[in-house]
Motif scaffolding. Structure first.
Motif, short mmCIF file in Angstrom:
data_model
loop_
_atom_site.label_atom_id
_atom_site.label_comp_id
_atom_site.label_asym_id
_atom_site.label_seq_id
_atom_site.Cartn_x
_atom_site.Cartn_y
_atom_site.Cartn_z
N VAL A 1 -21.03 -2.40 0.21
CA VAL A 1 -20.07 -2.01 1.24
C VAL A 1 -19.61 -0.58 0.99
N SER A 2 -19.55 0.19 2.04
CA SER A 2 -19.16 1.60 1.87
C SER A 2 -17.68 1.70 1.54
N ARG A 3 -17.35 2.64 0.68
CA ARG A 3 -15.95 2.88 0.35
C ARG A 3 -15.18 3.44 1.54
N THR A 4 -15.92 3.89 2.53
CA THR A 4 -15.26 4.39 3.74
C THR A 4 -15.03 3.28 4.76
N THR A 5 -15.25 2.03 4.35
CA THR A 5 -14.85 0.89 5.18
C THR A 5 -13.36 0.64 4.92
N HIS A 6 -12.65 0.24 5.96
CA HIS A 6 -11.19 0.01 5.86
C HIS A 6 -10.83 -0.72 4.56
N PRO A 7 -9.91 -0.16 3.77
CA PRO A 7 -9.56 -0.78 2.48
C PRO A 7 -9.12 -2.24 2.61
N GLU A 8 -8.38 -2.58 3.65
CA GLU A 8 -7.94 -3.98 3.78
C GLU A 8 -9.11 -4.89 4.19
N TYR A 9 -10.10 -4.33 4.86
CA TYR A 9 -11.29 -5.12 5.19
C TYR A 9 -12.05 -5.42 3.90
N ARG A 10 -12.12 -4.41 3.03
CA ARG A 10 -12.83 -4.62 1.76
C ARG A 10 -12.10 -5.67 0.90
N LEU A 11 -10.77 -5.63 0.93
CA LEU A 11 -10.01 -6.64 0.18
C LEU A 11 -10.27 -8.04 0.73
N THR A 12 -10.33 -8.13 2.06
CA THR A 12 -10.58 -9.42 2.71
C THR A 12 -11.98 -9.93 2.35
N LEU A 13 -12.93 -9.01 2.37
CA LEU A 13 -14.31 -9.34 2.00
C LEU A 13 -14.35 -9.93 0.58
N GLN A 14 -13.61 -9.28 -0.31
CA GLN A 14 -13.57 -9.73 -1.69
C GLN A 14 -13.02 -11.16 -1.81
N THR A 15 -11.99 -11.45 -1.03
CA THR A 15 -11.39 -12.79 -1.08
C THR A 15 -12.35 -13.84 -0.55
N TYR A 16 -12.96 -13.56 0.59
CA TYR A 16 -13.87 -14.53 1.20
C TYR A 16 -15.13 -14.73 0.37
N CYS A 17 -15.61 -13.64 -0.26
CA CYS A 17 -16.90 -13.71 -0.95
C CYS A 17 -16.69 -13.60 -2.46
N ASN A 18 -15.65 -14.26 -2.98
CA ASN A 18 -15.27 -14.05 -4.38
C ASN A 18 -16.29 -14.57 -5.39
N ASP A 19 -17.24 -15.38 -4.94
CA ASP A 19 -18.27 -15.84 -5.88
C ASP A 19 -19.51 -14.93 -5.88
N PHE A 20 -19.47 -13.84 -5.11
CA PHE A 20 -20.65 -12.98 -4.97
C PHE A 20 -20.36 -11.58 -5.51
#
Lengths: 483, 446
Positions: B160-179
């Motif tokens: 995921v690009s660091r230029t993706t919305h920071p809160e979207y990246r946080l959400t991604l991390q929560t949903y995909c925490n096993d990956f």
């Protein structure tokens, strides 16, 4: 009857316009000079070209093709289609709330934050929980949040608990959420009384169990009357007890889930707390937890320091975020307005009347459609139409005919453990008269089953379209309009 | 206030039909020590009248300061755009507002047809084959897109690009925490560092995620990134602001497999962050793995066209733990708002709106650039947002602006600490030339 309403695209006339903007007052180069050609859109999207009046008439006419709680008795079980007070719409559309940007400084947003802080406290008080997060967008996201809170909690303890126990009568979202959270799912059968089979539970409850998920009252509309025993067993095994609060309308102002042994719960504010369902959302699915789990709740969180409210964006132990920004604030303002309006006395009146209405309907219908479990119910009852299925009349046919009499259908074929299920939730805001009318429609339909069963097979007759072929739609999916 | 209807007399009649003496008998199996009782010092009081409720809520709302009563230059994933009076008038119709998920299609054609129109508009706007009926918001739509890619490819890694919305990246991390999630940094021009992306791309990667225009407002080279992803058979996921697509090439045209977005700019109020609208569109080949509701066309008994929820075997109420998502309630009313808004705009209105945003943002950036000690951080082309750095601390700028009734851009120090004194400024059609010049003269005066 209503003639067919064309698709908005079919109303399109080249060069017709609705919304226009003031001319650009800034001296600026043209688009082509600001953006390299390779990044520019070559072909305009196929949006309709219509006038404002076209738009207003089209969508007004579409609205008239819907049944809704405002226009029809809508006894859709497990969905709590109560009256949504109009004051909620007024308060949630106050400009101070609607025009607040989520990244404004917290000093600008003290009004919203005070409201949200108060709402958290109110939900804590109603459920007996120690902390609440208003962050999740809907019930299923609340479940996911609660499951991740438990996961993080056990990880912190160094315990490897990978399994979630879900009764076979549970909402489909329970196992689906547990799967996304990374758990394996074990289904627990119900007993003849429609409650969790305690022996079966004991068999699967072990040191790998993270959570036991219980819907309370359960999806049969029954109070899980062995809940204290279940709680004891779960906790002795080191697991946590989760409550799916979709049916909290039966308990609001009446009982506190924390005192029943629940450690985590989510509420559906679009059910119990009168946020309008909007044709399928938006809702809000706040999550409440007991003290030892509170530090794992998602961020952002609101803190109160003296008389000022602050936002905590992150913390060391949080599970993180499940969406952007604080939450579905527009829905939260509505729920807050509702709780304030009713107060604790009004909320108790809600659950009592919800239970009374559901039992009244049950008493009037049980001879025609026997309940799955022959006893009184909580806020809804699950009846079975299986005795008619023998003669080829399915519950589907019965509820399609109900539409002709002006009633929306109950939830059907759920819970999965009840054959030909019909789940009826009148809610507290329905009058005796509307329930009596509903009963008499069902009695008429029962007579029609004998006299003219074909009528039921072909129903509905009076809706904007006749019975729709769902198999055809799935076999040959047409999911967007093409010229 | 009470909204229940039963009179005492009716209650008596109903109790007698049920065969119990009092309503308490109906819930006597609730353990008595679990019964609720109001606390003396508690926050829950007795109910109050509508008049009192309104006064209380008006008081609370007046404690907020808004971007409507000030001048706002805040964006960053939530945008202050013009909303026609038509939108609230139509979505507040009770027939739309108080219906639910259209389980009985014959009595829900209004919601279903509007959703079908929504799917058509979103799929076409993003240049994709299909769109669903909505997800919660842009961030969770991004997470759902990643979950689809993980399922579809059977791989375990997300770029995921660091230029993706920071809160979207946080959400991604929560949903995909096993990956495994790897962040791809940005290069000097503020867009995805292609060589870093290439280094990290291999056969373990399920998807490459970018935002375009990115969080800094900059336009990414979607074509090149898409080709890199495709070489390794990773899915290419793009998050895009729908308004920008009035002038920018849609993700489908440059190779995106899944395109998502935050639909809030399409006629939905800021609302302090929600409810918003998750847009989800993709290529047809992923149809059976799409999360959420989908509406399709069918026929009734008399061969008349009608609309139904379809492909429901993907969904949680049927497939349970094997469902493509746990979503049930979505953002239907917000999708309706977006459908109405896009109908009002039409193709030409959308293009005009996007151009207005672009031009006004460039007026501000050009003027700020002229101020000594202020510089544009990145040289890449941008849409309606851009990053400015200066010798002044963002807090000082914020305070200075606020004194003059201006809500300034976003302080980036929390999300991008590597960018010193950086702020993300947003300009939309709501900002007049005078407001833009007022801001410029304020910044000059610092």
């Amino acid at each position: 009857m209503n003639p067919q309403e064309p698709l908005i695209f079919e109303l399109s006339v080249r060069d017709r316009r609705a919304l226009e903007f003031p001319a650009c007052d800034a001296q600026s180069p043209e688009v082509e000079q600001l953006i390299p050609e390779k990044f520019l859109r070559k072909k305009l999207p196929q949006l309709p070209e219509v006038s404002e009046f076209d738009v207003v008439r089209h969508f007004t006419r579409l609205s008239q093709l819907n049944f809704s709680a405002d226009t029809n008795f809508y006894p859709l079980g497990s969905c709590t289609m109560k009256y949504n007070p109009k004051i909620n719409e007024k308060t949630s559309s106050l400009a101070g709330f609607t025009d607040a940007h989520p990244y404004q400084d917290e000093s600008h947003l003290q009004g919203s934050m005070e409201l949200l802080w108060n709402l958290e406290k109110m939900l804590c008080e109603l459920t007996g929980m120690d902390a609440f997060s208003l962050h999740p967008a809907a019930g299923a996201q609340g479940e996911l949040t609660g499951l991740l809170v438990a996961k993080k909690y056990f990880k912190t303890l160094g315990e490897n608990r990978t399994k979630v126990l879900v009764p076979d009568s549970a909402h489909g979202t329970n196992p689906a959420s547990a799967n996304i959270a990374g758990y394996s799912i074990k289904s627990v059968p119900s007993n003849k009384r429609g409650r969790i089979d305690i022996d079966a539970l004991k068999n699967v409850l072990d040191e790998t169990t993270a959570l036991v998920m219980v819907t309370c009252p359960n999806t049969l509309g029954l109070f899980e009357d062995q809940i204290l025993e279940i709680s004891k067993l779960a906790h002795e095994a080191g697991a946590l007890l989760y409550m799916d609060g979709a049916n909290f309308n039966a308990l609001v102002g009446l009982a506190e889930p924390a005192k029943l042994g629940f450690d985590i719960l989510h509420l559906n504010l679009h059910k119990t707390f009168s946020v309008p369902h909007g044709g399928g959302g938006p809702g809000a699915g706040p999550v409440g937890v007991i003290q030892k789990l509170s530090k794992f709740l998602p961020t952002p969180r609101i803190l109160k320091e003296k008389d000022k409210f602050k936002i905590m964006l992150e913390s060391e132990s949080t599970i993180g975020q499940v969406r952007a920004f604080f939450g579905n604030t527009g829905a939260l303002v509505r729920a807050y307005t509702y709780i304030l309006s009713l107060g604790h006395d009004g909320l108790k009146d809600v659950s009592e009347n919800a239970i009374l209405n559901a039992n009244y309907l049950l008493s009037q219908l049980k001879d025609l459609f026997p309940p799955f479990v022959p006893e009184t119910c909580m806020h809804e009852s699950v009846l079975s139409g299986s005795r008619y299925a023998k003669d080829g009349i399915k519950t589907l046919d019965i509820v399609k005919r109900l539409l002709d009499y002006g009633f929306y259908a109950p939830t059907i074929y759920f819970p999965l453990i009840v054959p030909e299920a019909m789940m009826i939730e009148p809610t507290e805001t329905e009058s005796k008269k509307s329930m009596d009318d509903f009963v008499s429609a069902l009695k008429t339909i029962a007579q029609e089953m004998k006299d003219n069963p074909q009528t039921l097979k072909e129903a509905p007759f009076t809706t904007p379209v006749r019975r729709l072929d769902e198999v055809l739609a799935a076999r040959n999916p047409i999911l967007k309009w093409k010229q | 206030m009470k909204f229940t209807a039963n009179t005492e007399q009716e209650k008596k009649e109903m109790l007698s039909s049920i065969g119990v003496a009092g309503v308490e008998e109906l819930f006597k199996n609730i353990p008595s020590n679990a019964l609720f009782s109001p606390k003396k010092e508690g926050i829950l009081k007795k109910g109050i009248s509508e008049m009192e409720v309104l006064a209380h809520l008006k008081n609370l709302s007046s404690k907020n300061l808004t971007v409507a009563d000030h001048t706002g230059f805040l964006g960053a994933g939530s945008y202050f755009h013009f909303i026609s009076a038509v939108v609230p008038a139509l979505i507040s119709r009770g027939e739309f507002l108080t219906a639910y998920t259209p389980y009985q299609p014959e009595a829900s054609q209004g919601t279903l047809q509007a959703t079908f129109e929504f799917q058509t508009m979103i799929a076409d706007l993003y240049g994709m084959n299909i769109a669903n009926a909505s997800l919660y918001d842009g961030a969770s739509a991004l997470a759902e897109a990643a979950l689809l890619a993980l399922r579809e490819t059977g791989r375990k890694k997300i770029l995921v690009s660091r230029t993706t919305h920071p809160e979207y990246r946080l959400t991604l991390q929560t949903y995909c925490n096993d990956f495994e999630i790897v962040e791809i940094p940005y290069s000097k021009d503020g867009t995805v560092a292609l060589e870093k992306l290439n280094e990290n791309l291999n056969e373990d990667v399920a998807c490459v995620i970018i935002q375009n225009p990115n969080f800094f407002g900059l336009i990414e080279d979607g074509q090149t990134i898409g080709e890199l992803a495709q070489k390794k058979n990773a899915l290419f996921i793009v998050s895009a602001n729908p308004i920008s697509l009035g002038i920018l090439e849609p993700p489908g045209e440059y190779g995106a497999d899944i395109a998502i977005g935050e639909g809030q700019p399409l006629g939905i109020s800021l609302n302090y962050g929600g409810p918003y609208l998750g847009l989800f569109s993709c290529k047809e080949k992923h149809l059976r793995k799409v999360p959420g509701r989908i509406v399709g066309i069918t026929k009734d008994l008399e061969d008349k066209r009608g609309f139904v929820l379809t492909l429901q075997t993907r969904e949680q109420h049927i497939r349970r733990e094997k469902a493509t998502s746990n979503i049930c309630t979505n953002e239907a009313l917000m999708a309706l708002a977006a459908t109405i808004h896009l109908s009002l705009l039409g193709p030409k209105g959308l293009k005009e709106l996007a151009a207005l945003n672009l031009k006004k943002a460039h007026l501000l950036s050009e003027e700020i650039k002229k101020i000594p000690d202020f510089k544009l951080s990145f040289s890449s082309p941008f849409f309606n947002e851009f990053v400015i750095q200066s010798k002044h601390k963002p807090e000082i700028i914020q305070e200075h602006c606020l004194k003059n009734k201006i809500v300034s851009g976003l302080n980036l120090s929390k999300f991008y600490p590597e960018l010193e004194n950086a702020m993300l400024w947003c300009v939309t059609e709501m900002n007049s030339k005078d407001q833009i010049l007022q801001l410029v003269s304020l910044l000059k005066g610092l």
